[in-house]
Scaffold this motif. Structure first.
Motif, PDB file in Angstrom:
ATOM      1  N   ASP A   1      62.529  57.238   9.496  1.00  0.00           N
ATOM      2  CA  ASP A   1      62.052  56.732   8.209  1.00  0.00           C
ATOM      3  C   ASP A   1      62.996  57.089   7.066  1.00  0.00           C
ATOM      4  O   ASP A   1      63.554  58.196   7.029  1.00  0.00           O
ATOM      5  N   ILE A   2      63.129  56.156   6.130  1.00  0.00           N
ATOM      6  CA  ILE A   2      63.793  56.410   4.853  1.00  0.00           C
ATOM      7  C   ILE A   2      62.783  56.098   3.756  1.00  0.00           C
ATOM      8  O   ILE A   2      62.251  54.975   3.685  1.00  0.00           O
ATOM      9  N   ILE A   3      62.503  57.100   2.917  1.00  0.00           N
ATOM     10  CA  ILE A   3      61.433  57.001   1.918  1.00  0.00           C
ATOM     11  C   ILE A   3      62.031  57.101   0.522  1.00  0.00           C
ATOM     12  O   ILE A   3      62.831  57.997   0.239  1.00  0.00           O
ATOM     13  N   ALA A   4      61.643  56.192  -0.350  1.00  0.00           N
ATOM     14  CA  ALA A   4      62.179  56.134  -1.710  1.00  0.00           C
ATOM     15  C   ALA A   4      61.728  57.351  -2.526  1.00  0.00           C
ATOM     16  O   ALA A   4      60.706  57.983  -2.224  1.00  0.00           O
ATOM     17  N   PRO A   5      62.486  57.699  -3.572  1.00  0.00           N
ATOM     18  CA  PRO A   5      62.120  58.827  -4.428  1.00  0.00           C
ATOM     19  C   PRO A   5      60.694  58.724  -4.957  1.00  0.00           C
ATOM     20  O   PRO A   5      60.237  57.643  -5.342  1.00  0.00           O
ATOM     21  N   LYS A   6      59.997  59.853  -4.927  1.00  0.00           N
ATOM     22  CA  LYS A   6      58.632  60.027  -5.460  1.00  0.00           C
ATOM     23  C   LYS A   6      57.569  59.256  -4.685  1.00  0.00           C
ATOM     24  O   LYS A   6      56.408  59.274  -5.065  1.00  0.00           O
ATOM     25  N   MET A   7      57.957  58.599  -3.587  1.00  0.00           N
ATOM     26  CA  MET A   7      57.004  57.813  -2.818  1.00  0.00           C
ATOM     27  C   MET A   7      56.654  58.538  -1.516  1.00  0.00           C
ATOM     28  O   MET A   7      57.288  59.519  -1.150  1.00  0.00           O
ATOM     29  N   GLY A   8      55.622  58.025  -0.824  1.00  0.00           N
ATOM     30  CA  GLY A   8      55.256  58.659   0.436  1.00  0.00           C
ATOM     31  C   GLY A   8      53.915  58.186   0.966  1.00  0.00           C
ATOM     32  O   GLY A   8      53.371  57.161   0.539  1.00  0.00           O
ATOM     33  N   PHE A   9      53.400  58.969   1.893  1.00  0.00           N
ATOM     34  CA  PHE A   9      52.160  58.643   2.585  1.00  0.00           C
ATOM     35  C   PHE A   9      51.008  59.413   1.940  1.00  0.00           C
ATOM     36  O   PHE A   9      51.013  60.652   1.925  1.00  0.00           O
ATOM     37  N   GLY A  10      50.022  58.700   1.412  1.00  0.00           N
ATOM     38  CA  GLY A  10      48.854  59.364   0.839  1.00  0.00           C
ATOM     39  C   GLY A  10      48.030  60.054   1.910  1.00  0.00           C
ATOM     40  O   GLY A  10      48.331  59.975   3.109  1.00  0.00           O
ATOM     41  N   THR A  11      46.991  60.719   1.494  1.00  0.00           N
ATOM     42  CA  THR A  11      46.150  61.480   2.425  1.00  0.00           C
ATOM     43  C   THR A  11      45.581  60.568   3.513  1.00  0.00           C
ATOM     44  O   THR A  11      44.996  59.526   3.226  1.00  0.00           O
ATOM     45  N   HIS A  12      45.806  60.988   4.762  1.00  0.00           N
ATOM     46  CA  HIS A  12      45.346  60.188   5.902  1.00  0.00           C
ATOM     47  C   HIS A  12      45.051  61.118   7.074  1.00  0.00           C
ATOM     48  O   HIS A  12      45.545  62.248   7.130  1.00  0.00           O
ATOM     49  N   PRO A  13      44.242  60.674   8.044  1.00  0.00           N
ATOM     50  CA  PRO A  13      43.808  61.557   9.127  1.00  0.00           C
ATOM     51  C   PRO A  13      44.635  61.393  10.407  1.00  0.00           C
ATOM     52  O   PRO A  13      45.252  60.353  10.652  1.00  0.00           O
ATOM     53  N   HIS A  14      44.623  62.453  11.222  1.00  0.00           N
ATOM     54  CA  HIS A  14      45.128  62.426  12.590  1.00  0.00           C
ATOM     55  C   HIS A  14      44.199  63.280  13.444  1.00  0.00           C
ATOM     56  O   HIS A  14      43.549  64.204  12.941  1.00  0.00           O
ATOM     57  N   ASP A  15      44.164  63.000  14.740  1.00  0.00           N
ATOM     58  CA  ASP A  15      43.477  63.895  15.662  1.00  0.00           C
ATOM     59  C   ASP A  15      44.145  63.817  17.030  1.00  0.00           C
ATOM     60  O   ASP A  15      44.777  62.819  17.376  1.00  0.00           O
ATOM     61  N   ASN A  16      44.051  64.895  17.776  1.00  0.00           N
ATOM     62  CA  ASN A  16      44.542  64.984  19.155  1.00  0.00           C
ATOM     63  C   ASN A  16      45.946  64.406  19.337  1.00  0.00           C
ATOM     64  O   ASN A  16      46.194  63.548  20.182  1.00  0.00           O
ATOM     65  N   MET A  17      46.850  64.912  18.508  1.00  0.00           N
ATOM     66  CA  MET A  17      48.255  64.550  18.617  1.00  0.00           C
ATOM     67  C   MET A  17      49.090  65.719  18.099  1.00  0.00           C
ATOM     68  O   MET A  17      48.689  66.411  17.162  1.00  0.00           O
ATOM     69  N   GLU A  18      50.246  65.943  18.743  1.00  0.00           N
ATOM     70  CA  GLU A  18      51.207  66.938  18.273  1.00  0.00           C
ATOM     71  C   GLU A  18      52.264  66.206  17.454  1.00  0.00           C
ATOM     72  O   GLU A  18      52.918  65.283  17.956  1.00  0.00           O
ATOM     73  N   ILE A  19      52.399  66.579  16.188  1.00  0.00           N
ATOM     74  CA  ILE A  19      53.246  65.847  15.244  1.00  0.00           C
ATOM     75  C   ILE A  19      54.382  66.757  14.789  1.00  0.00           C
ATOM     76  O   ILE A  19      54.141  67.848  14.265  1.00  0.00           O
ATOM     77  N   ILE A  20      55.603  66.300  14.996  1.00  0.00           N
ATOM     78  CA  ILE A  20      56.789  67.080  14.656  1.00  0.00           C
ATOM     79  C   ILE A  20      57.617  66.278  13.667  1.00  0.00           C
ATOM     80  O   ILE A  20      57.898  65.088  13.899  1.00  0.00           O
ATOM     81  N   THR A  21      58.019  66.883  12.567  1.00  0.00           N
ATOM     82  CA  THR A  21      58.814  66.207  11.547  1.00  0.00           C
ATOM     83  C   THR A  21      60.121  66.957  11.350  1.00  0.00           C
ATOM     84  O   THR A  21      60.125  68.172  11.169  1.00  0.00           O
ATOM     85  N   ILE A  22      61.227  66.191  11.390  1.00  0.00           N
ATOM     86  CA  ILE A  22      62.560  66.766  11.231  1.00  0.00           C
ATOM     87  C   ILE A  22      63.243  66.074  10.053  1.00  0.00           C
ATOM     88  O   ILE A  22      63.742  64.948  10.189  1.00  0.00           O
ATOM     89  N   PRO A  23      63.280  66.708   8.866  1.00  0.00           N
ATOM     90  CA  PRO A  23      64.004  66.105   7.742  1.00  0.00           C
ATOM     91  C   PRO A  23      65.509  66.113   8.018  1.00  0.00           C
ATOM     92  O   PRO A  23      66.055  67.104   8.508  1.00  0.00           O
ATOM     93  N   LEU A  24      66.157  65.001   7.692  1.00  0.00           N
ATOM     94  CA  LEU A  24      67.601  64.885   7.873  1.00  0.00           C
ATOM     95  C   LEU A  24      68.346  64.941   6.547  1.00  0.00           C
ATOM     96  O   LEU A  24      69.477  65.421   6.469  1.00  0.00           O
ATOM     97  N   LYS A  25      67.716  64.428   5.495  1.00  0.00           N
ATOM     98  CA  LYS A  25      68.328  64.415   4.166  1.00  0.00           C
ATOM     99  C   LYS A  25      67.227  64.338   3.129  1.00  0.00           C
ATOM    100  O   LYS A  25      66.253  63.595   3.300  1.00  0.00           O
TER     101      LYS A  25
END
Length: 242
Positions: free
Chosen positions: A47-71
């Protein structure tokens, strides 16, 4: 040895204006019956996300979520431990076990720089666990021509790694040109999804360029031959059938 080639241009793509998303596997409006998962690996979004933008509050369940920032700067907030924004920057990795349910928000914390990141979803081997969050900084020099393991199973005593509820390994390596590397898998019941973050290398006569990927299974090891300096991400998982 069995291989599956996913060229960068064959990924699903969504342009939301504020979000440029590349999907290695079926996700949201992108569906490809040949790209639903690779073993326990369910999602790899680039993903490439514009300045000041992003994902609002949202749910997840029964998943392992890993995030690796690159820049750039990722800001995270959740209902587990972070009621205030928490920064995650390149060099760091974030893990979240959604378990019985979690609510979170993720935004670009910069006002003028785009945020680039990988988000990985791994199918857990335990359902309805208590939600948990962790993040850790990893020294970039510790992966120069050697494997740096970032994430491992919560049931495995592998020090210095973040933990998830699956017998998986997520690792990185920075290979210099012509410095070959042999990757060894846990067993032939496992496979590893190899993403070329940038550079060019060869596996089993297949040449992979920036953001190309290859899934390797039914082998105990394979050789990587870098044709130029390359940064590589490995996601090793049990080869589940779902």
């Amino acid at each position: 040895m069995k291989t599956i080639i996913h060229k960068a241009a064959s990924r699903g793509f969504a342009n939301h204006g504020w979000l440029q998303a590349n999907h290695s596997f079926s996700f949201a409006s992108f569906f490809d019956k040949e790209k639903v998962h690779f073993g326990a690996l369910r999602v790899l979004n680039d993903d490439i996300i514009a300045p000041k933008m992003g994902f609002g509050t949202h749910p997840h369940d029964n998943m392992e979520i890993i995030t690796i920032p690159l820049k750039g700067v990722l800001k995270h907030r959740d209902n587990i431990v972070h009621d205030q924004w928490q920064e995650v920057v390149p060099g760091e990795v974030q893990v979240m076990s959604a378990g019985t349910g979690v609510q979170h928000s993720e935004i670009n914390g910069s006002v003028d720089e785009h945020l680039s990141l990988f988000q990985i979803w791994v199918i857990p081997n335990k359902q309805n666990v208590s939600p948990r969050y962790d993040q850790k900084h990893f020294n970039i020099k510790d992966r120069d021509n050697k494997l740096q393991t970032l994430v491992s199973s919560i049931d495995e005593e592998l020090e210095g790694t973040l933990k998830i509820h699956q017998d998986a390994l997520i690792s990185r390596i920075s290979l210099t040109k012509d410095n070959n590397f042999s990757y060894s898998l846990k067993s032939e019941n496992y496979g590893v999804y190899v993403m070329n973050i940038h550079g060019e290398f060869e596996i089993n006569t297949e040449i992979l360029q920036t953001r190309d990927a290859i899934g390797v299974s039914e082998t105990d090891s394979f050789e990587i031959k870098p044709r130029e300096d390359s940064e590589i991400l490995f996601i090793e998982v049990p080869m589940l059938k779902i």
